[in-house]
Each structure stands twice: as C-alpha cells, then as structure tokens.
Design a protein around this motif. Structure first.
Motif, PDB file in Angstrom:
ATOM      1  N   PRO B  59       0.827  -1.198   0.000  1.00  0.00           N
ATOM      2  CA  PRO B  59       0.000   0.000   0.000  1.00  0.00           C
ATOM      3  C   PRO B  59       0.869   1.259   0.000  1.00  0.00           C
ATOM      4  O   PRO B  59       1.783   1.387   0.822  1.00  0.00           O
ATOM      5  CB  PRO B  59      -0.814  -0.129   1.287  1.00  0.00           C
ATOM      6  CG  PRO B  59      -0.906  -1.609   1.508  1.00  0.00           C
ATOM      7  CD  PRO B  59       0.425  -2.144   1.051  1.00  0.00           C
ATOM      8  N   TYR B  60       0.585   2.128  -0.963  1.00  0.00           N
ATOM      9  CA  TYR B  60       1.317   3.372  -1.193  1.00  0.00           C
ATOM     10  C   TYR B  60       2.824   3.195  -1.058  1.00  0.00           C
ATOM     11  O   TYR B  60       3.562   4.123  -0.699  1.00  0.00           O
ATOM     12  CB  TYR B  60       0.778   4.519  -0.320  1.00  0.00           C
ATOM     13  CG  TYR B  60       0.285   4.090   1.056  1.00  0.00           C
ATOM     14  CD1 TYR B  60      -1.012   3.607   1.235  1.00  0.00           C
ATOM     15  CD2 TYR B  60       1.133   4.121   2.156  1.00  0.00           C
ATOM     16  CE1 TYR B  60      -1.444   3.171   2.468  1.00  0.00           C
ATOM     17  CE2 TYR B  60       0.703   3.690   3.400  1.00  0.00           C
ATOM     18  CZ  TYR B  60      -0.587   3.221   3.546  1.00  0.00           C
ATOM     19  OH  TYR B  60      -1.004   2.782   4.775  1.00  0.00           O
ATOM     20  N   GLY B  61       3.310   2.008  -1.347  1.00  0.00           N
ATOM     21  CA  GLY B  61       4.754   1.771  -1.446  1.00  0.00           C
ATOM     22  C   GLY B  61       5.508   1.643  -0.141  1.00  0.00           C
ATOM     23  O   GLY B  61       6.723   1.451  -0.143  1.00  0.00           O
ATOM     24  N   SER B 369      13.747   2.020  10.167  1.00  0.00           N
ATOM     25  CA  SER B 369      13.138   0.756   9.746  1.00  0.00           C
ATOM     26  C   SER B 369      12.044   0.898   8.693  1.00  0.00           C
ATOM     27  O   SER B 369      11.163   0.044   8.589  1.00  0.00           O
ATOM     28  CB  SER B 369      12.580  -0.025  10.954  1.00  0.00           C
ATOM     29  OG  SER B 369      13.589  -0.224  11.907  1.00  0.00           O
ATOM     30  N   GLU B 370      12.103   1.990   7.926  1.00  0.00           N
ATOM     31  CA  GLU B 370      11.104   2.111   6.856  1.00  0.00           C
ATOM     32  C   GLU B 370      11.763   2.178   5.480  1.00  0.00           C
ATOM     33  O   GLU B 370      12.854   2.745   5.329  1.00  0.00           O
ATOM     34  CB  GLU B 370      10.247   3.367   7.058  1.00  0.00           C
ATOM     35  CG  GLU B 370       9.209   3.171   8.127  1.00  0.00           C
ATOM     36  CD  GLU B 370       8.256   4.351   8.254  1.00  0.00           C
ATOM     37  OE1 GLU B 370       8.346   5.306   7.448  1.00  0.00           O
ATOM     38  OE2 GLU B 370       7.418   4.300   9.167  1.00  0.00           O
ATOM     39  N   ILE B 371      11.068   1.607   4.492  1.00  0.00           N
ATOM     40  CA  ILE B 371      11.554   1.592   3.109  1.00  0.00           C
ATOM     41  C   ILE B 371      10.354   1.923   2.227  1.00  0.00           C
ATOM     42  O   ILE B 371       9.238   1.487   2.501  1.00  0.00           O
ATOM     43  CB  ILE B 371      12.075   0.192   2.702  1.00  0.00           C
ATOM     44  CG1 ILE B 371      13.153  -0.294   3.662  1.00  0.00           C
ATOM     45  CG2 ILE B 371      12.601   0.196   1.269  1.00  0.00           C
ATOM     46  CD1 ILE B 371      12.671  -1.219   4.741  1.00  0.00           C
ATOM     47  N   ILE B 372      10.600   2.680   1.175  1.00  0.00           N
ATOM     48  CA  ILE B 372       9.492   3.004   0.268  1.00  0.00           C
ATOM     49  C   ILE B 372       9.824   2.552  -1.146  1.00  0.00           C
ATOM     50  O   ILE B 372      10.934   2.759  -1.638  1.00  0.00           O
ATOM     51  CB  ILE B 372       9.219   4.522   0.290  1.00  0.00           C
ATOM     52  CG1 ILE B 372       8.765   4.923   1.702  1.00  0.00           C
ATOM     53  CG2 ILE B 372       8.143   4.895  -0.713  1.00  0.00           C
ATOM     54  CD1 ILE B 372       9.097   6.328   2.025  1.00  0.00           C
ATOM     55  N   VAL B 373       8.844   1.937  -1.785  1.00  0.00           N
ATOM     56  CA  VAL B 373       8.998   1.525  -3.177  1.00  0.00           C
ATOM     57  C   VAL B 373       8.524   2.676  -4.057  1.00  0.00           C
ATOM     58  O   VAL B 373       7.440   3.213  -3.836  1.00  0.00           O
ATOM     59  CB  VAL B 373       8.140   0.283  -3.476  1.00  0.00           C
ATOM     60  CG1 VAL B 373       8.377  -0.192  -4.899  1.00  0.00           C
ATOM     61  CG2 VAL B 373       8.419  -0.825  -2.476  1.00  0.00           C
TER      62      VAL B 373
END
Ligand code: SF4
Lengths: 162, 551
Positions: B59-61, B369-373
């Motif tokens: 969801p939303y990358g 600890s976050e990553i976005i596509v």
C-alpha cells in the motif's frame, strides 16, 4: 424455483420467464417476467391474482423501474456473467435509495464466491447457476466477518465502529 | 506507519483461508479454469509465460524492515531468490507454485501484508508520492488518505466487478511524483481560498492504448466527503462504463464519451444522494489514521555535522552518487536516499533476497526501519542523517545498490515484457540491457542529466511509455520485435503525452537511435535545460531529421 434464501436451500413458487412474446404465453402462477414485457402488459398482468415480479439486467436503468416498485413482490437481478457487476449497483439503489422492500433475487451466473458481495448489496435470495450445488455454496456467506464499508446490509463503515 | 488493528488483521487472515479453499476447489476440479481465474486474479495471481506470477500489494509503497525481510524470505522459500518491484509500487514473484500460494499469503498476513485486489477488475492498490511525509514541498502527508481509501476499497461489495481495473493515486506535494493525472482517479491535496486543506479530484486519466490526461472534476472537496465522492464516481462508472469491449472499458473512455461536463454532472448528482449520509469521515478517524504517520524523533543536531561536506569534496564517486540519489528532506541535516535498482546488467526493478535483507538491515540502522517503493521501480530510505550517508553509501555499494543514476537515462522504467508477460509484443529487458551497454560512461550520463526513459512491451503500457521523456513501445512487425519511440511525455504536474517520432525500429537499432536523439539534445540545449525542456522548446523536427536521415 430452487433457491438459497435465509441461508437455506428452499423450493419456492416463482417461475422465471426469460423470454416471452405475448401475454397468451404467460404461464399461470407467480411469474418473473422481463421488464419490457411488464411495461407492455402491465394492465393485464395487474389484473391477475398472482404476485408480480420482473427481472432486469444492467442494460436497464434502475430509475426506469422505480415508479412501479409498489407492484412488485420480487425483482430478479440478472448477472449474465459474474464479471458483469452492474446488478450490484441495482441492488443497493433499489434497497437503499428507492426503499424497495420486496425480495431481491440474483439470477444468472450466480456463484458461491460472489454471494458475500451480493448479500451485502441487499440481495435476499439466489438462484445458483444450475451446475452448482447450492448446499455447498452456503459457506460463501461466511467468507468474511469484518466489513469495511457501509452497504445495503446495514453495516456501518468500520470507522464508525472502531 | 499504519498498524493493523483486529479488524484489519481478521480480514487478511480470512482472505488467506478463503483463497486456500478456492485453490483447493480448483485443484479438485470443482472450479473450472474460467471460474477460478477471477478469484485468483483478485489475489494477484496471473498465469504467465513460464509459471504463475504473484503480485503482492505494498500500500502506497511503504514497507517496514520486517516486511521487506519477509519479501526476501518468500523469494527464497517459494521463488528463485529474487523479486521484481513494479511501477505500481507493488512487488511481483515470477515463479511460485500455485499449490503454495496460500502459504505465501499466510506468510504475508503474518506481517500485515496481502495480495488483495492487486489484479482483476476492481479497485487496485492506491499509490502515492515516494517522498510522502519527508518532502519539502508537501502540503500534507497523503498516506493517511491512501490508507483510508485502501480500507474502503477492500472487498467493496458493489465495486468488485467493475468494467475494468481501477487505479487511484494521491499526492500532497507541489511537484507531482505520483503521476496523479494519468490515473482513473487522481487526488491532490490542495488549499482553498479559506485556507482549508481538502482534495482536488481528477478523473478519467490513464495510459494504455488510448492515453488521456485526466480532467479536474472537482477543484475542492472537503475531507469529510472523500469516500462518498469516490463512491459516487465509482457508481457512475460501474453502471455506465462500457463492458462490451475490453479496450474501451476504462473510466477514461466513459469520461471522454460523456464529456467532462456531463460526467461531472452525473457524479455530482449521485453524490448529492449520499454525501450527508453515514459515509462521512469524522475527524476522529482521520486523526486516528494520521497518528500512525507521525515523524520519528529527529536528531536536532543532525545539521551540525560537517563530515558530509568533507566526503563530498574528497570522494568523487560519493559526490556523484549524492548528486543523483539524494533527495532533500524537510528536516535540516537529513536526506531521503534513493537506492537504485537499475544497476547495469540487472532487469530494472529486480532485487535479490540478499539485497532485500541487506536493505532491511540498513533501514534498521539508518532510517527508522522504513523503506518506500517508488513508481520508478527504485527503493527509498526516507530518513537518513547526513552524517551517516557516507557509510551508508559504502554499504550499499557492497551489494551493487549504489548506482548513481537516479533520474538519468539508465534509470529506466521497464515492464517485464516478452521475457515474462504473455501479452507482450516485444522484449523490454533486453532493450534496457542494450541501452545500459551503449551508455556506460558515467560522466556522459551525468552530463546528459535528467532523462526519463519508459518502456512497455505492448500497448497496455505497464511501463508508462506515454509519459516518458523518451517512450519506447514494443510492437510486433511481421512477427519481429520492433520498437516505436515517443518524445516529450511527462507525468509531472505539467503532464503531457509523448509525440510519436515516426516509423518503428528494429531491435538492434534502439540504443543507437537514442544516442542520436541525445546528440540533437546536446547540440540544441540551453544551459540547465533538461531533455524534456529542450524538446518542448525546439519541437520534433530536429530529432526526426537526425534519426531518419541515414535511413
Ligand atoms: S506493457 Fe504489455 S508486455 Fe509489458 S507487462 Fe504490461 S501487458 Fe505485459
């Protein structure tokens, strides 16, 4: 007709007439006729002592049937193919907007894996596709216990429940 | 990031059981292939050239490191040790066994993930700006609204059998990084004259064989009406969208056939009936969802570091990477880091299990600890302290994750094409490879500057070729793979569809043609002009002349 109603498989008195030309061909008893046939023969149909019902599909505007709602005990919504989702909108509009309090019935390509959605849109009874076992299909109503959105089943949006 | 409550978890758990049962019935022969198709499609399961392909929703990358580790685990356990990140900010596995897909879904559910509605004629994953929450040019973080839309659209009983697939994108920034105007519904967060923040609603954009930039149908919508307005649009579409021809079934065709005015009138009329009903969002729910997207405790000293500047000055390779792969952060002393999944010799958007685990652990160390596509098929670490950048860059380099090419010619968008997709006319991955081989001089690439090449293997336009500065479309010419080029497309706020360059090219010619296009650009460019700007200024003819002159 053999249908699912209130989570049971039952036999009822309705006869579905898919195509019909003249009033002379109309069988006796509680008949579900095409909406166009109803429009042409409204007076003679109203004159009989049976219950009245029509069937419609997505090609007919929901609004076209609204004036006659009080005459119908049942409206059958056709799913010519399960991919054709227009009758879901019919169902919600008839129940939620136009206050139809008769029975809504799904006919056509009606399959177990759509029952949960159909029920949520206000459909009351289901004539399953004939090659499918309705008893087995009953499990389909229980696929999900959580509903995110409001629909014709009276569920509140999840954000009003949390 | 958003955390599931019991309701959310129950729904994905029940979905796993439902699909387990459907798969069982299919394997037992109780469901025909035709009946199983839409069911598996609604779980993101396609049957492709070689094997099924499973598409998992992000969801939303947005991913946590735990989730990314799970994606790596799945690729090891059920696939061939890699995964493919798509232009829809989703992830795809190309080799799972049908029998084991229910187990994959169960593994996903254990980390609050699913494959619900990642294909089929329903409302798909809502996409957004990859720099949401950290961009300097942001009015408001769009992700809470994406999450609200995700929940509303999940198993929507009325809209699960639409005429065609349906995609929504939301952006809250001045610069559009989410290609909002080429979505079925595009949403911008905007401020009205009274200073309130609400939504601008665009409908009927889309790519595919008949591309359209969507028109604005409502310049300002109060937040509380978001879902009722979407419901009104979807209802008009569900009732009146064409179902007789798959190529004319998207909402863009309906909007165009009715005309923007009439379409808008129908939506507004429908909306009047439902806007004041039970669907109204209350501030309480908006605040609840927003509370999951709070900012971490930033180090207020972060900008006092001077090692970053020193490394920039002393290490050219680092400076090259920093120039292309860093994005300004709204907090001083922080950067968002783009991890390129476009290293030469690798299919664009692919990451190995080892790389995914590596990135997950780096995000734990350096980015909360976050990553976005991204929809350009790269990954982002959104919150990195500038003092950590040099070490992070070194660590990324160890796993070929520091290619300094973000926004450059080799940062191509590329659909799976003939190598994997059964609809393809032509390969796209081999063209990406060809281009990478031709343009292997980094200094030259940096000199060319921002240039978005987008490539699709057929008219379905999964690679968004219409909005590439250079678009490449695979066509079939008497059984041979050919490629048609377009120039001047863009999915930014000032969106435009590319113009056709001329007759198509044979496979071996594509990179050479691009080299010629770039020569024309370099001869004609004004200072600081991107390829797109030069094209917009000088027009098609110099490009056309050069490319077709020698033919
Ligand atoms: S653009 Fe065509 S070839 Fe490429 S992934 Fe989409 S359908 Fe397949």
């Amino acid at each position: 007709m053999r249908v699912i109603k209130e989570s049971k498989v039952v036999e009822d008195n309705w006869t579905l007439v898919r195509e019909i030309e003249s009033i002379a061909d109309c069988p006796a008893g509680d008949v579900i006729v095409p909406f166009a046939f109803w429009q042409e023969n409204r007076e003679s149909l109203l004159a009989n002592n049976y219950r009245h019902a029509i069937w419609i599909d997505g090609d007919i505007e929901t609004e076209a049937v609204v004036d006659d709602l009080s005459h119908f005990d049942l409206i059958a919504l056709d799913f010519p193919a399960f991919k054709d989702g227009r009758s879901y909108s019919h169902a919600r509009l008839l129940k939620e907007r136009y206050g139809f309090n008769g029975e809504l019935r799904a006919i056509g390509d009606v399959l177990r894996d759509q029952l949960f959605f159909m029920q949520r849109c206000g459909i009351d009874s289901y004539e399953l596709r004939h090659d499918k076992d309705p008893e087995e299909a009953l499990a389909g109503f229980k696929d999900f216990s959580v509903r995110y959105q409001t629909a014709a089943d009276g569920a509140l949006p999840i954000y009003k429940v949390r | 990031m958003y955390k599931y409550d019991d309701y959310d978890q129950t729904i994905v758990d029940e979905r796993v059981e439902q699909f387990r049962d459907q798969t069982k019935r299919f394997l037992e022969g109780k469901l025909s292939e035709d009946e199983f198709r839409p069911l598996r499609l609604m779980n993101g399961l396609y049957v492709q050239r070689h094997a099924p392909m499973l598409r998992v929703a992000i969801p939303y990358g947005l991913l946590s490191s735990k989730q990314l580790n799970m994606l790596a685990h799945i690729s090891r356990e059920y696939d061939k040790n890699y995964a493919h990140f798509s232009t829809r900010q989703n992830v795809q596995y190309n080799w799972p066994d049908l029998e084991r897909v229910p187990d994959i879904l169960a593994d996903l559910a254990s980390v609050e993930m699913h494959a619900i509605q990642t294909s089929g004629n329903c409302i798909r994953n809502t996409t957004s700006d990859q720099f949401a929450g950290v961009a300097e040019d942001e009015l408001e973080d769009p992700r809470p609204y994406c999450e609200i839309i995700r929940q509303w659209s999940t198993f929507h009983p009325e809209f699960s059998f639409l005429p065609r697939k349906f995609k929504i994108a939301v952006s809250g920034a001045t610069n559009d990084r989410a290609a909002v105007q080429v979505h079925d519904i595009g949403i911008y967060l905007v401020k009205n004259e009274a200073g309130e923040v609400g939504f601008e609603i665009i409908a009927g954009g889309g790519l595919g064989r008949t591309p359209y930039i969507g028109p604005t149908i409502r310049p300002f919508l109060e937040k509380k009406h978001l879902l009722s307005y979407l419901e009104a649009i979807l209802r008009v579409y569900n009732r009146h969208g064409r179902r007789d021809n798959i190529y004319k079934a998207r909402i863009k065709i309906l909007v165009n056939a009715l005309g923007q005015e009439e379409f808008t009138r129908q939506v507004e009329e429908e909306w009047e009936h439902i806007k004041d009903g039970v669907m109204q969002l209350d501030q309480k729910e908006i605040d609840r969802v927003k509370s999951f997207f709070t900012m971490p405790d930033y180090d207020t000293d972060a900008s006092n570091d001077n090692t970053f500047e020193q490394h920039l000055a002393s290490d050219k390779a680092f400076a090259n990477w920093a120039k292309r792969n860093l994005f300004n952060h709204k907090v001083a002393g922080y950067k968002a880091v783009v991890i390129s999944l476009k290293s030469p010799g690798v299919a664009p958007g692919d990451a190995t299990a080892e790389q995914m685990e590596w990135i997950a652990s780096l995000s734990d160390q350096y980015s909360y600890s976050e990553i976005i596509v991204t929809h350009d098929q790269n990954l982002v670490l959104p919150n990195v302290k500038q003092a950590d950048l040099y070490t992070l860059w070194q660590k990324l380099s160890e796993q070929q994750l520091a290619t300094p090419n973000i926004g450059l010619l080799t940062d191509m968008i590329c659909c799976p094409g003939l190598d994997f997709c059964s609809l393809a006319n032509a390969g796209s991955i081999p063209i990406a490879k060809q281009i990478n081989e031709k343009f292997d001089d980094l200094d030259y690439l940096h000199d060319i500057g921002e240039l978005k090449i987008k490539m699709s293997g057929c008219m379905n336009a999964c690679g968004h070729h219409h909005v590439g500065h250079i678009g490449i479309l695979g066509v079939d010419k008497k059984g041979e793979e050919h490629y048609q080029l377009t120039l001047g497309g863009s999915a930014e706020k000032q969106a435009s569809l590319g113009d056709r360059l001329g007759p198509s090219f044979a496979k071996a010619e594509v990179a050479d043609v691009i080299a010629k296009l770039i020569d024309v650009y370099i001869e004609n460019r004004h200072e600081d002009e991107r390829f797109l700007d030069t094209y917009r200024r000088v027009g098609m003819s110099p490009f056309k002349e050069k490319v077709y002159a020698s033919h």
